[in-house]
Design an enzyme around this catalytic site. Sequence first.
Site, PDB file in Angstrom:
ATOM      1  N   LYS A 180       0.861  -1.195   0.000  1.00  0.00           N
ATOM      2  CA  LYS A 180       0.000   0.000   0.000  1.00  0.00           C
ATOM      3  C   LYS A 180       0.893   1.240   0.000  1.00  0.00           C
ATOM      4  O   LYS A 180       1.038   1.937   1.008  1.00  0.00           O
ATOM      5  CB  LYS A 180      -0.945  -0.031   1.204  1.00  0.00           C
ATOM      6  CG  LYS A 180      -2.197   0.758   0.997  1.00  0.00           C
ATOM      7  CD  LYS A 180      -3.258   0.348   1.982  1.00  0.00           C
ATOM      8  CE  LYS A 180      -4.387   1.340   2.071  1.00  0.00           C
ATOM      9  NZ  LYS A 180      -5.080   1.628   0.828  1.00  0.00           N
ATOM     10  N   GLU A 213      -9.185  -6.006  -8.698  1.00  0.00           N
ATOM     11  CA  GLU A 213      -9.847  -5.227  -7.647  1.00  0.00           C
ATOM     12  C   GLU A 213     -10.316  -3.906  -8.239  1.00  0.00           C
ATOM     13  O   GLU A 213     -10.116  -3.644  -9.432  1.00  0.00           O
ATOM     14  CB  GLU A 213      -8.879  -4.985  -6.480  1.00  0.00           C
ATOM     15  CG  GLU A 213      -7.644  -4.184  -6.884  1.00  0.00           C
ATOM     16  CD  GLU A 213      -6.595  -4.085  -5.780  1.00  0.00           C
ATOM     17  OE1 GLU A 213      -6.950  -4.136  -4.600  1.00  0.00           O
ATOM     18  OE2 GLU A 213      -5.410  -3.938  -6.132  1.00  0.00           O
TER      19      GLU A 213
HETATM   20  C1  LIG Z   1      -6.323  -0.849  -3.933  1.00  0.00           C
HETATM   21  C2  LIG Z   1      -7.158  -1.216  -2.755  1.00  0.00           C
HETATM   22  N1  LIG Z   1      -7.773  -2.406  -2.739  1.00  0.00           N
HETATM   23  C3  LIG Z   1      -8.557  -2.777  -1.704  1.00  0.00           C
HETATM   24  C4  LIG Z   1      -8.731  -1.944  -0.598  1.00  0.00           C
HETATM   25  C5  LIG Z   1      -9.609  -2.376   0.541  1.00  0.00           C
HETATM   26  O1  LIG Z   1      -8.866  -2.537   1.732  1.00  0.00           O
HETATM   27  P1  LIG Z   1      -9.505  -2.317   3.161  1.00  0.00           P
HETATM   28  O2  LIG Z   1     -10.621  -3.283   3.298  1.00  0.00           O
HETATM   29  O3  LIG Z   1      -8.402  -2.623   4.106  1.00  0.00           O
HETATM   30  O4  LIG Z   1      -9.990  -0.919   3.229  1.00  0.00           O
HETATM   31  C6  LIG Z   1      -8.094  -0.700  -0.578  1.00  0.00           C
HETATM   32  C7  LIG Z   1      -8.237   0.210   0.568  1.00  0.00           C
HETATM   33  O5  LIG Z   1      -7.388   0.269   1.403  1.00  0.00           O
HETATM   34  C8  LIG Z   1      -7.277  -0.326  -1.679  1.00  0.00           C
HETATM   35  O6  LIG Z   1      -6.665   0.865  -1.692  1.00  0.00           O
END
Ligand SMILES: Cc1ncc(COP(=O)(O)O)c(C=O)c1O
Length: 329
Positions: A180, A213
Amino acid sequence: MAVTTSTLTTLTADQVVAQLRALRTRQPVKYWAFYSSQLGGVVTDPALMIVPFDDHLVHRGHGIFDTAAIEAGKIYDLEAHLDRFIRSAHNSKLKLPTRDEMRDIIVRTAAASGRREGSIRYWASAGPGSLGLAPAAGAEPGFFVMIFAGLSYPETWYTQGLRVMTTTYPIKPPLYAVTKSVNYLPNVLMQMEAQEHGVDNGVFIDEAGNVGESSNMNVAFVTADGTLKHPKFDHILSGCTSLRLLELAAALKTRNLLKGIEVCAISVAEARAAREMLLIGSSVKVAPIVEWDGKPIGDGKPGPIARALRELLQEDMRAARDRLIEVPY
Ligand SMILES: Cc1ncc(COP(=O)(O)O)c(C=O)c1O
């Protein structure tokens, strides 16, 4: 070549602060508290929530972040978000404070905000000191925490569902997708592309033709035979919300609402034939996708599993004592 004749002002420190305040007046924001290791404390005036321009987080994208939620005065599932933050730091060769220090700073910044509902976003940076690539000699890594209003979505996303398109932008290679980092250019472009096409968001498809995603959310499906299927996490972000929902969804099997739960490769063809398509993340929670590339998903209406999963998550956020940290306001 024409040269402008207007003079550029060299500003005093007071003028800089006045300009930063004017910027916030022109464009108000809902940022309530900001901790910066570089400032050595917390500020609550958004004009002062700043990072030096030469921090490599800013000009090289050498930084990571994560986001958790505050609900009813409690922080939800922070340990899962810290796990992912620590993994992201490792992949990015970034140095962090200890886990206990980070948790303590996050909780105390939340307390300083006084807010009982909101989002917590925190970053680690390589630090300032040069405009080069690798961190400058003696660069002090930065740690920052922002308490803010969070991202909000229209109520119609839940009552009527939302529409997505397959993005034309390529999915990130796996190492960058599971990390991230602040390099969200593909995610930003995907969302802007969706807006330009009059839909709500985009979906990345990988090179093998499997679903990845969305921009800042995961996607999942309920197949015609009632199986909840989620893409594998080896080439997308490990969503903390998805991981928790995959556990909570077991209750829907017991209630005979689901036949099975699988984390597997999902081809686009299989995904398009799904009964339900779900958007999942810390900010959106669970929302039904009812249309993808102009074609309905299932009967084109929000389905029962999206609603049931959202309720399970809301209950978990209220009552899962082992996942909640009380903010000491
Ligand atoms: C690219 C991406 N995919 C999926 C998610 C979903 O993650 P989370 O459930 O931890 O918010 C996020 C958000 O953080 C994201 O930035």
